[in-house]
Design an enzyme around this catalytic site. Sequence first.
Site, mmCIF file in Angstrom:
data_model
loop_
_atom_site.group_PDB
_atom_site.id
_atom_site.type_symbol
_atom_site.label_atom_id
_atom_site.label_comp_id
_atom_site.label_asym_id
_atom_site.label_seq_id
_atom_site.Cartn_x
_atom_site.Cartn_y
_atom_site.Cartn_z
ATOM 1 N N ALA A 144 50.552 30.079 52.839
ATOM 2 C CA ALA A 144 49.768 28.849 53.033
ATOM 3 C C ALA A 144 48.653 28.976 54.067
ATOM 4 O O ALA A 144 47.779 28.114 54.117
ATOM 5 C CB ALA A 144 50.699 27.699 53.413
ATOM 6 N N ALA A 145 48.674 30.038 54.872
ATOM 7 C CA ALA A 145 47.589 30.197 55.862
ATOM 8 C C ALA A 145 46.466 31.086 55.329
ATOM 9 O O ALA A 145 45.479 31.331 56.027
ATOM 10 C CB ALA A 145 48.136 30.768 57.170
ATOM 11 N N GLY A 146 46.588 31.562 54.093
ATOM 12 C CA GLY A 146 45.554 32.427 53.512
ATOM 13 C C GLY A 146 44.346 31.617 53.045
ATOM 14 O O GLY A 146 44.363 30.382 53.098
ATOM 15 N N ARG A 147 43.309 32.338 52.572
ATOM 16 C CA ARG A 147 42.104 31.650 52.082
ATOM 17 C C ARG A 147 42.452 30.665 50.968
ATOM 18 O O ARG A 147 42.069 29.500 50.993
ATOM 19 C CB ARG A 147 41.087 32.683 51.562
ATOM 20 C CG ARG A 147 40.223 33.313 52.635
ATOM 21 C CD ARG A 147 39.268 34.333 52.022
ATOM 22 N NE ARG A 147 40.007 35.491 51.517
ATOM 23 C CZ ARG A 147 40.273 36.582 52.243
ATOM 24 N NH1 ARG A 147 39.835 36.687 53.466
ATOM 25 N NH2 ARG A 147 40.952 37.585 51.736
ATOM 26 N N GLY A 189 49.195 33.339 41.230
ATOM 27 C CA GLY A 189 47.777 33.698 41.085
ATOM 28 C C GLY A 189 47.471 35.061 41.664
ATOM 29 O O GLY A 189 46.357 35.569 41.508
ATOM 30 N N MET A 196 42.659 31.190 37.495
ATOM 31 C CA MET A 196 43.144 29.850 37.120
ATOM 32 C C MET A 196 42.015 28.923 36.697
ATOM 33 O O MET A 196 42.243 27.737 36.489
ATOM 34 C CB MET A 196 43.852 29.208 38.324
ATOM 35 C CG MET A 196 44.983 30.031 38.877
ATOM 36 S SD MET A 196 46.567 29.444 38.294
ATOM 37 C CE MET A 196 47.653 30.690 38.986
ATOM 38 N N HIS A 215 32.968 40.621 44.112
ATOM 39 C CA HIS A 215 33.747 39.726 44.973
ATOM 40 C C HIS A 215 33.381 39.970 46.434
ATOM 41 O O HIS A 215 32.791 40.998 46.774
ATOM 42 C CB HIS A 215 35.247 39.960 44.794
ATOM 43 C CG HIS A 215 35.819 39.332 43.551
ATOM 44 N ND1 HIS A 215 35.771 39.951 42.331
ATOM 45 C CD2 HIS A 215 36.420 38.128 43.355
ATOM 46 C CE1 HIS A 215 36.341 39.157 41.420
ATOM 47 N NE2 HIS A 215 36.732 38.052 42.010
ATOM 48 N N LYS A 244 38.288 41.375 49.619
ATOM 49 C CA LYS A 244 39.189 41.601 48.472
ATOM 50 C C LYS A 244 39.776 43.012 48.542
ATOM 51 O O LYS A 244 39.047 43.968 48.821
ATOM 52 C CB LYS A 244 38.430 41.387 47.158
ATOM 53 C CG LYS A 244 39.328 41.473 45.945
ATOM 54 C CD LYS A 244 38.703 40.830 44.724
ATOM 55 C CE LYS A 244 39.605 40.958 43.516
ATOM 56 N NZ LYS A 244 40.872 40.231 43.680
ATOM 57 N N GLY A 265 41.629 41.317 39.086
ATOM 58 C CA GLY A 265 42.592 40.930 38.055
ATOM 59 C C GLY A 265 41.894 40.281 36.877
ATOM 60 O O GLY A 265 42.295 40.466 35.719
ATOM 61 N N THR A 266 40.838 39.537 37.159
ATOM 62 C CA THR A 266 40.099 38.872 36.070
ATOM 63 C C THR A 266 39.359 39.889 35.213
ATOM 64 O O THR A 266 39.351 39.792 33.984
ATOM 65 C CB THR A 266 39.108 37.857 36.660
ATOM 66 O OG1 THR A 266 39.861 36.922 37.441
ATOM 67 C CG2 THR A 266 38.340 37.123 35.575
HETATM 68 P P1 NAD Z 1 44.425 36.029 51.783
HETATM 69 O O1 NAD Z 1 44.701 37.391 52.329
HETATM 70 O O2 NAD Z 1 43.444 35.143 52.488
HETATM 71 O O3 NAD Z 1 45.799 35.198 51.668
HETATM 72 C C1 NAD Z 1 47.042 35.729 51.306
HETATM 73 C C2 NAD Z 1 48.067 35.139 52.253
HETATM 74 O O4 NAD Z 1 49.376 35.489 51.793
HETATM 75 C C3 NAD Z 1 47.913 35.672 53.693
HETATM 76 O O5 NAD Z 1 47.844 34.597 54.599
HETATM 77 C C4 NAD Z 1 49.197 36.490 53.879
HETATM 78 O O6 NAD Z 1 49.677 36.485 55.218
HETATM 79 C C5 NAD Z 1 50.152 35.756 52.936
HETATM 80 N N1 NAD Z 1 51.341 36.540 52.603
HETATM 81 C C6 NAD Z 1 51.424 37.853 52.292
HETATM 82 N N2 NAD Z 1 52.721 38.185 52.082
HETATM 83 C C7 NAD Z 1 53.442 37.064 52.268
HETATM 84 C C8 NAD Z 1 54.833 36.764 52.196
HETATM 85 N N3 NAD Z 1 55.735 37.706 51.917
HETATM 86 N N4 NAD Z 1 55.240 35.491 52.428
HETATM 87 C C9 NAD Z 1 54.338 34.518 52.725
HETATM 88 N N5 NAD Z 1 53.014 34.755 52.824
HETATM 89 C C10 NAD Z 1 52.577 36.005 52.592
HETATM 90 O O7 NAD Z 1 43.990 36.267 50.278
HETATM 91 P P2 NAD Z 1 43.354 35.222 49.227
HETATM 92 O O8 NAD Z 1 41.880 35.443 49.138
HETATM 93 O O9 NAD Z 1 43.868 33.855 49.483
HETATM 94 O O10 NAD Z 1 43.954 35.791 47.868
HETATM 95 C C11 NAD Z 1 45.351 35.932 47.680
HETATM 96 C C12 NAD Z 1 45.620 36.499 46.283
HETATM 97 O O11 NAD Z 1 45.201 35.547 45.296
HETATM 98 C C13 NAD Z 1 44.870 37.795 45.967
HETATM 99 O O12 NAD Z 1 45.716 38.611 45.170
HETATM 100 C C14 NAD Z 1 43.675 37.319 45.153
HETATM 101 O O13 NAD Z 1 43.147 38.307 44.313
HETATM 102 C C15 NAD Z 1 44.309 36.198 44.381
HETATM 103 N N6 NAD Z 1 43.403 35.185 43.832
HETATM 104 C C16 NAD Z 1 43.668 34.730 42.578
HETATM 105 C C17 NAD Z 1 42.912 33.714 42.014
HETATM 106 C C18 NAD Z 1 43.310 33.160 40.675
HETATM 107 O O14 NAD Z 1 42.637 32.260 40.149
HETATM 108 N N7 NAD Z 1 44.410 33.626 40.093
HETATM 109 C C19 NAD Z 1 41.839 33.170 42.728
HETATM 110 C C20 NAD Z 1 41.578 33.644 44.022
HETATM 111 C C21 NAD Z 1 42.382 34.657 44.579
#
Ligand code: NAD
Length: 267
Positions: free
Chosen positions: A10-13, A99, A126, A156, A160, A166-167
């Site tokens: 939840a603290a990620g982007r 995702g 998504m 990207h 990344k 993945g897309t």
């Molecule tokens: P990010 O690094 O900002 O966020 C990921 C977060 O997950 C981090 O805060 C990390 O600490 C946390 N994390 C890692 N392992 C964990 C665990 N075991 N338990 C809890 N938290 C954990 O990255 P982001 O840009 O938010 O992207 C995350 C993923 O989503 C990537 O794989 C990215 O490619 C993917 N993504 C998918 C879509 C989609 O539409 N499917 C869109 C954007 C990003």
Amino acid sequence: MATRIGVVGAAGRMGRMLLATIAATPGCVIAGGTERPGNPALGEDLGKLAGIEPVGLVLTADPDALFAASDAVLDFTAPSASATHASLAAKHGHAHIIGTTGLEAPERATIEAAAKRAPIVLAPNMSLGVNLLLLMVEQMAKALDTDWDIEIVEMHHRHKVDAPSGTALGLGRAAAKGRGVSLDSVAQRSRDGITGERRKGDIGFATLRGGDVVGEHRVTFAAEGERIEIGHIATSRAIFARGAVKAAIWAQGKPPGLYAMKDVLGL
Ligand code: NAD
């Protein structure tokens, strides 16, 4: 009854964007949020993390409790984390929306096994636009023979960690499906040095990284004398967050199974 939606990572982007999107979606409430042990944001109010009003729930490192408390959990984390989370979804029989990209065969196998006991939506992208593009690329590849070379270019942001995206790989799989072949047998994931001539039927990939680009994909079908280009440009992560929340609402209470975004969107 409101749909209770949890967020792992939840603290990620994406995590922060997901929290804000759940809070802004009528009929949905934030069920909780987790991060990796040691994350500096642990203990912070989830609303504050998302840049909205406090919600009275703090970031924890306990995904088991989160899956128990949620109708659906959104997961944009890392491949090994998503596989572990899928096992928790199976344990509780609650929906899991994944995702995360860059999954390898062992993680996919864990997720497929978990999907026998919980509804899991797995989608490398998504957004509605990209999911329409996937369908169109499959149809175009079906209509055009191997005199048409297929090349996929993606760009990207600099943070990344996986490539091709993945897309991009999803678009490659769609094109390969249209041609009735497996992507693994025709994928050229990168090129460098004296590569020799392009092999007929290959699907090529090129990756660009830089700045704050949210996500751009272009599929080129190139023949002698003409070329078709079709693509998608994401300008905001909000499109992925809205798609994920939509998937959560759709998936809660569905029978166990592995679903894709086209199931959610009815495409
Ligand atoms: P990010 O690094 O900002 O966020 C990921 C977060 O997950 C981090 O805060 C990390 O600490 C946390 N994390 C890692 N392992 C964990 C665990 N075991 N338990 C809890 N938290 C954990 O990255 P982001 O840009 O938010 O992207 C995350 C993923 O989503 C990537 O794989 C990215 O490619 C993917 N993504 C998918 C879509 C989609 O539409 N499917 C869109 C954007 C990003």
